[in-house]
Design a protein around this motif. Structure first.
Motif, PDB file in Angstrom:
ATOM      1  N   LEU A  23      37.416  39.265   8.460  1.00  0.00           N
ATOM      2  CA  LEU A  23      36.175  39.350   7.841  1.00  0.00           C
ATOM      3  C   LEU A  23      36.227  40.562   6.780  1.00  0.00           C
ATOM      4  N   GLY A  24      35.932  40.571   5.713  1.00  0.00           N
ATOM      5  CA  GLY A  24      35.944  41.679   4.710  1.00  0.00           C
ATOM      6  C   GLY A  24      37.617  41.623   4.103  1.00  0.00           C
ATOM      7  N   CYS A  25      37.942  40.352   3.895  1.00  0.00           N
ATOM      8  CA  CYS A  25      39.505  40.391   3.630  1.00  0.00           C
ATOM      9  C   CYS A  25      39.779  41.095   2.186  1.00  0.00           C
ATOM     10  N   GLY A  26      38.931  41.355   1.431  1.00  0.00           N
ATOM     11  CA  GLY A  26      39.225  41.868   0.173  1.00  0.00           C
ATOM     12  C   GLY A  26      40.197  41.224  -0.486  1.00  0.00           C
ATOM     13  N   THR A  27      41.218  41.706  -1.076  1.00  0.00           N
ATOM     14  CA  THR A  27      42.279  41.128  -1.925  1.00  0.00           C
ATOM     15  C   THR A  27      43.225  40.053  -1.268  1.00  0.00           C
ATOM     16  N   GLY A  28      43.032  40.274   0.270  1.00  0.00           N
ATOM     17  CA  GLY A  28      43.655  39.330   1.085  1.00  0.00           C
ATOM     18  C   GLY A  28      45.239  39.686   1.321  1.00  0.00           C
ATOM     19  N   ARG A  29      45.466  41.064   1.159  1.00  0.00           N
ATOM     20  CA  ARG A  29      46.912  41.487   1.526  1.00  0.00           C
ATOM     21  C   ARG A  29      47.121  41.337   2.825  1.00  0.00           C
ATOM     22  N   ILE A  30      46.406  41.535   3.841  1.00  0.00           N
ATOM     23  CA  ILE A  30      46.749  41.305   5.224  1.00  0.00           C
ATOM     24  C   ILE A  30      46.738  39.817   5.566  1.00  0.00           C
ATOM     25  N   THR A  31      45.546  39.325   4.939  1.00  0.00           N
ATOM     26  CA  THR A  31      45.293  37.837   5.187  1.00  0.00           C
ATOM     27  C   THR A  31      46.494  37.016   4.930  1.00  0.00           C
ATOM     28  N   VAL A  32      46.954  37.128   3.964  1.00  0.00           N
ATOM     29  CA  VAL A  32      48.250  36.342   3.357  1.00  0.00           C
ATOM     30  C   VAL A  32      49.430  36.492   4.242  1.00  0.00           C
ATOM     31  N   VAL A  33      49.641  38.115   4.726  1.00  0.00           N
ATOM     32  CA  VAL A  33      50.827  38.210   5.491  1.00  0.00           C
ATOM     33  C   VAL A  33      50.687  37.574   6.840  1.00  0.00           C
ATOM     34  N   ILE A  34      49.440  37.474   7.397  1.00  0.00           N
ATOM     35  CA  ILE A  34      49.048  36.730   8.417  1.00  0.00           C
ATOM     36  C   ILE A  34      49.404  35.250   8.582  1.00  0.00           C
ATOM     37  N   ALA A  35      48.900  34.728   7.403  1.00  0.00           N
ATOM     38  CA  ALA A  35      48.972  33.477   7.254  1.00  0.00           C
ATOM     39  C   ALA A  35      50.260  33.067   6.851  1.00  0.00           C
ATOM     40  N   HIS A  36      51.269  33.621   6.445  1.00  0.00           N
ATOM     41  CA  HIS A  36      52.687  33.216   6.288  1.00  0.00           C
ATOM     42  C   HIS A  36      53.494  33.498   7.420  1.00  0.00           C
ATOM     43  N   ALA A  37      52.909  34.302   8.436  1.00  0.00           N
ATOM     44  CA  ALA A  37      53.472  34.337   9.634  1.00  0.00           C
ATOM     45  C   ALA A  37      53.250  33.099  10.770  1.00  0.00           C
TER      46      ALA A  37
END
Length: 123
Positions: A23-37
């Motif tokens: 929530l509040g993912c912004g540019t998605g830096r952390i979001t994408v890393v977690i998805a790729h994991a």
């Protein structure tokens, strides 16, 4: 640093493949890393320009929602929810922060307790 932070803390609370809310993912830096994991991730942010580029690049790995916490998909349950301290500070009104926390809690299993990360340490 983002890779270690994101995936380590998600694995601490749930297994790979579980659904994660950012929530509040912004540019998605952390979001994408977690998805790729290997996690199924829903990134929610009301600021469309912040996530538009990532949305196009990682549409198959992340469910992007351009809105606030009220738009978390109905019926979706998450094993982990991320709400960074930066995002908490950006929510100016107590009423909106309370609503965001209630919205998160409504999508978590009843057995999950809220925990906070401070300076990389779980408290």
């Amino acid at each position: 640093m983002v890779q270690i932070y994101g995936t380590t803390h998600c694995r601490q609370f749930t297994s790979s493949g579980a659904r994660v809310l950012d929530l509040g993912c912004g540019t998605g830096r952390i979001t994408v890393v977690i998805a790729h994991a290997g996690f199924a991730v829903t990134g929610v942010d009301p600021h469309q320009p912040s996530i538009t580029a990532k949305q196009k690049l990682d549409a198959d790995r992340v469910e992007w929602v351009i809105d606030d916490s009220r738009a978390i998909p109905v019926g979706r349950e998450f094993g982990v929810a991320i709400l960074s301290s930066k995002e908490v500070q950006a929510i100016r009104e107590d009423e909106n922060l309370s609503r965001a926390l209630r919205d998160i809690a409504a999508h978590m299993p009843s057995s999950v307790a809220f925990r906070k990360l401070v300076g990389g340490w779980l408290s």
